[in-house]
Write a protein that holds these residues in place. Structure first.
Motif, PDB file in Angstrom:
ATOM      1  N   ASN A 294       0.873  -1.158  -0.063  1.00 47.51           N
ATOM      2  CA  ASN A 294       0.004  -0.054  -0.163  1.00 47.51           C
ATOM      3  C   ASN A 294       0.790   1.224  -0.142  1.00 47.51           C
ATOM      4  O   ASN A 294       0.416   2.194   0.457  1.00 47.51           O
ATOM      5  CB  ASN A 294      -0.962  -0.092   1.318  1.00 47.51           C
ATOM      6  CG  ASN A 294      -1.985  -0.962   1.077  1.00 47.51           C
ATOM      7  OD1 ASN A 294      -3.191  -0.832   0.332  1.00 47.51           O
ATOM      8  ND2 ASN A 294      -1.773  -2.115   1.829  1.00 47.51           N
ATOM      9  N   MET A 303       0.949   4.814  -8.150  1.00 48.53           N
ATOM     10  CA  MET A 303       0.142   4.074  -7.536  1.00 48.53           C
ATOM     11  C   MET A 303       0.509   2.912  -6.742  1.00 48.53           C
ATOM     12  O   MET A 303       2.002   2.827  -6.479  1.00 48.53           O
ATOM     13  CB  MET A 303      -0.533   3.239  -8.846  1.00 48.53           C
ATOM     14  CG  MET A 303      -1.526   3.905  -9.593  1.00 48.53           C
ATOM     15  SD  MET A 303      -2.255   2.934 -11.134  1.00 48.53           S
ATOM     16  CE  MET A 303      -3.362   2.175 -10.111  1.00 48.53           C
ATOM     17  N   GLU A 307      -2.980  -1.552  -5.912  1.00 48.17           N
ATOM     18  CA  GLU A 307      -3.916  -0.791  -6.876  1.00 48.17           C
ATOM     19  C   GLU A 307      -3.438  -1.381  -8.059  1.00 48.17           C
ATOM     20  O   GLU A 307      -4.388  -1.445  -9.157  1.00 48.17           O
ATOM     21  CB  GLU A 307      -3.725   0.692  -6.552  1.00 48.17           C
ATOM     22  CG  GLU A 307      -4.345   1.283  -5.434  1.00 48.17           C
ATOM     23  CD  GLU A 307      -4.024   2.556  -5.290  1.00 48.17           C
ATOM     24  OE1 GLU A 307      -4.789   3.485  -4.560  1.00 48.17           O
ATOM     25  OE2 GLU A 307      -3.182   3.186  -5.700  1.00 48.17           O
ATOM     26  N   TYR A 308      -2.137  -1.335  -8.402  1.00 53.28           N
ATOM     27  CA  TYR A 308      -1.553  -1.675  -9.899  1.00 53.28           C
ATOM     28  C   TYR A 308      -2.133  -2.863 -10.354  1.00 53.28           C
ATOM     29  O   TYR A 308      -2.399  -3.113 -11.503  1.00 53.28           O
ATOM     30  CB  TYR A 308      -0.150  -1.478  -9.927  1.00 53.28           C
ATOM     31  CG  TYR A 308       0.208  -1.376 -11.198  1.00 53.28           C
ATOM     32  CD1 TYR A 308      -0.003  -0.133 -12.149  1.00 53.28           C
ATOM     33  CD2 TYR A 308       1.079  -2.280 -11.937  1.00 53.28           C
ATOM     34  CE1 TYR A 308       0.628  -0.169 -13.322  1.00 53.28           C
ATOM     35  CE2 TYR A 308       1.689  -2.368 -13.297  1.00 53.28           C
ATOM     36  CZ  TYR A 308       1.506  -1.118 -13.833  1.00 53.28           C
ATOM     37  OH  TYR A 308       1.623  -0.912 -15.249  1.00 53.28           O
ATOM     38  N   TYR A 310      -4.316  -4.628  -9.211  1.00 52.48           N
ATOM     39  CA  TYR A 310      -5.919  -4.761  -9.285  1.00 52.48           C
ATOM     40  C   TYR A 310      -6.399  -4.220 -10.670  1.00 52.48           C
ATOM     41  O   TYR A 310      -6.859  -4.747 -11.290  1.00 52.48           O
ATOM     42  CB  TYR A 310      -6.442  -3.821  -8.326  1.00 52.48           C
ATOM     43  CG  TYR A 310      -7.947  -3.646  -8.386  1.00 52.48           C
ATOM     44  CD1 TYR A 310      -8.965  -4.629  -8.235  1.00 52.48           C
ATOM     45  CD2 TYR A 310      -8.500  -2.384  -8.908  1.00 52.48           C
ATOM     46  CE1 TYR A 310     -10.285  -4.442  -8.477  1.00 52.48           C
ATOM     47  CE2 TYR A 310      -9.870  -2.170  -9.147  1.00 52.48           C
ATOM     48  CZ  TYR A 310     -10.717  -3.220  -8.831  1.00 52.48           C
ATOM     49  OH  TYR A 310     -11.819  -2.763  -9.244  1.00 52.48           O
ATOM     50  N   THR A 311      -5.781  -3.125 -11.124  1.00 51.12           N
ATOM     51  CA  THR A 311      -6.087  -2.530 -12.480  1.00 51.12           C
ATOM     52  C   THR A 311      -5.488  -3.454 -13.528  1.00 51.12           C
ATOM     53  O   THR A 311      -6.132  -3.468 -14.433  1.00 51.12           O
ATOM     54  CB  THR A 311      -5.472  -1.188 -12.633  1.00 51.12           C
ATOM     55  OG1 THR A 311      -4.225  -1.076 -12.530  1.00 51.12           O
ATOM     56  CG2 THR A 311      -6.010  -0.243 -11.573  1.00 51.12           C
ATOM     57  N   LEU A 336     -11.498  -6.135  -4.117  1.00 52.01           N
ATOM     58  CA  LEU A 336      -9.998  -5.549  -3.686  1.00 52.01           C
ATOM     59  C   LEU A 336      -9.887  -5.659  -2.179  1.00 52.01           C
ATOM     60  O   LEU A 336      -8.812  -6.016  -1.790  1.00 52.01           O
ATOM     61  CB  LEU A 336     -10.094  -3.840  -3.942  1.00 52.01           C
ATOM     62  CG  LEU A 336      -8.867  -3.194  -3.844  1.00 52.01           C
ATOM     63  CD1 LEU A 336      -7.566  -3.791  -4.571  1.00 52.01           C
ATOM     64  CD2 LEU A 336      -9.054  -1.828  -4.010  1.00 52.01           C
TER      65      LEU A 336
END
Length: 344
Positions: A294, A303, A307-308, A310-311, A336
């Protein structure tokens, strides 16, 4: 072994016919590493150019006997950068970027090793620099190791999820260890506690962690890269269990696993080298792992790794849902949260 122009054209023809590099090596009667290096230096398997490769070889042959005579002013620049805690490789690379003549990395190391004051500025001042491929390296005794030179060039691009680097961090008194695992593309990190450096224990812990990673993100582990520590002696069993290719970096070439070394440095922010982490709780290990996943990264346009990934992966998986049932924000947020909690 040096290749001639005719051999380079033959390599292009065989490569275009999708003949594996190992078979090309057999046909040309050279070592397979020669073919792998030639393809990588000549543009990769998809863009190999025998003309440019031959021009490069001719240039190296014509200039290999030339040695620049560096004067006192040149060495003052080198010494100044070393005292700013640049590594010899960074000194060499930065000087080239600035268009300056500069000694080779090995020459700078020899220069630094003659000066005790300069040696203090090296990150590993007491550890000797070893040239790649040195035969008398005591850490290169793992049976069946496949060198990093044979790893596909696409791994260096960091363009896909599933190319993994691993390492072991030792406790201050060498009484405990942390297995560190990271995905090269996303910087996503996994950390596991190991009370010993036993190779079979490491194998079980690593395989369990990687299978959890695959299941959670619905991805496939493609390659694994480690250093030459004896704790990785079960590499063949790990590769078989994960159905992945396993490679070893060269001894004393930690930059070949740069992402993992950076991860280890971040962990040391929470577990300093002089601190023993024997008996560390799973909760503390998980807390450090979450901190890393995180933490915004410049390479990811700030990011976080969570997050990355996840995308890059989860969004792709969600897009498989039919248009009649598009994923909503609530489903995305739940997924998530699931990702952040499953990988213990």
């Amino acid at each position: 072994m040096s290749l001639n122009q005719a051999q380079r054209y033959e390599i292009r023809a065989l490569n275009a016919a999708k003949i594996p590099p190992k078979n090309i090596a057999l046909q040309l009667k050279v070592h397979k590493s020669t073919i792998y290096r030639e393809l990588n230096r000549g543009g990769g398997r998809q863009h190999y150019d025998p003309v440019k490769s031959q021009e490069r070889a001719d240039l190296l042959a014509a200039t290999s006997h030339l040695h620049y005579d560096y004067d006192e002013d040149d060495w003052k620049i080198v010494d100044g950068k070393i005292k700013e805690d640049y590594s010899p490789e960074q000194v060499n690379g930065r000087a080239k970027l600035d268009g300056m003549g500069v000694p080779s990395v090995a020459t700078i190391y020899r220069h630094v090793n003659k000066d005790e004051d300069l040696k203090k500025h090296l990150r590993h001042g007491k550890k000797p620099y070893r040239k790649r491929g040195e035969k008398k390296d005591k850490r290169g005794q793992i049976v069946g190791r496949v060198p990093i030179e044979e790893r596909p060039a696409i791994v260096d691009e960091k363009s896909r999820v599933g190319d993994i680097e691993i390492d072991l961090i030792n406790s201050a008194d060498h009484d405990a260890n942390l297995l560190t695992i990271n995905d090269r593309m996303t910087n996503y990190s996994l950390i596991r506690y190991l009370p010993t450096k036993n190779a079979k224990d490491l194998k079980r812990t690593l395989v369990r962690a990687l299978k959890d990673f695959e299941k959670t993100f619905e991805v496939k582990i493609l390659t694994i890269t480690s250093d030459n520590g004896k704790e990785f002696a079960c590499h063949a069993e790990i590769a078989k269990a994960m159905k992945a290719d396993y490679y070893f970096a060269n001894p004393y070439h930690s930059w070949e696993r740069g992402a993992n070394e950076n991860m280890n440095g971040l962990i040391r922010q929470y577990l300093p080298k002089k601190e023993s982490f024997k008996g560390i709780s799973p909760r503390k290990v998980r807390w450090i792992q979450d901190k890393l996943n995180n933490r915004p990264r410049k390479r990811l346009d700030f990011m976080t790794p969570l997050e990355y990934i996840y995308t890059q992966v989860i969004t792709t998986n969600l897009s498989r849902v039919s248009d009649e049932n598009p994923p909503n924000n609530k489903a995305r947020d739940c997924l998530l949260l699931h990702v952040s909690m499953v990988l213990l």
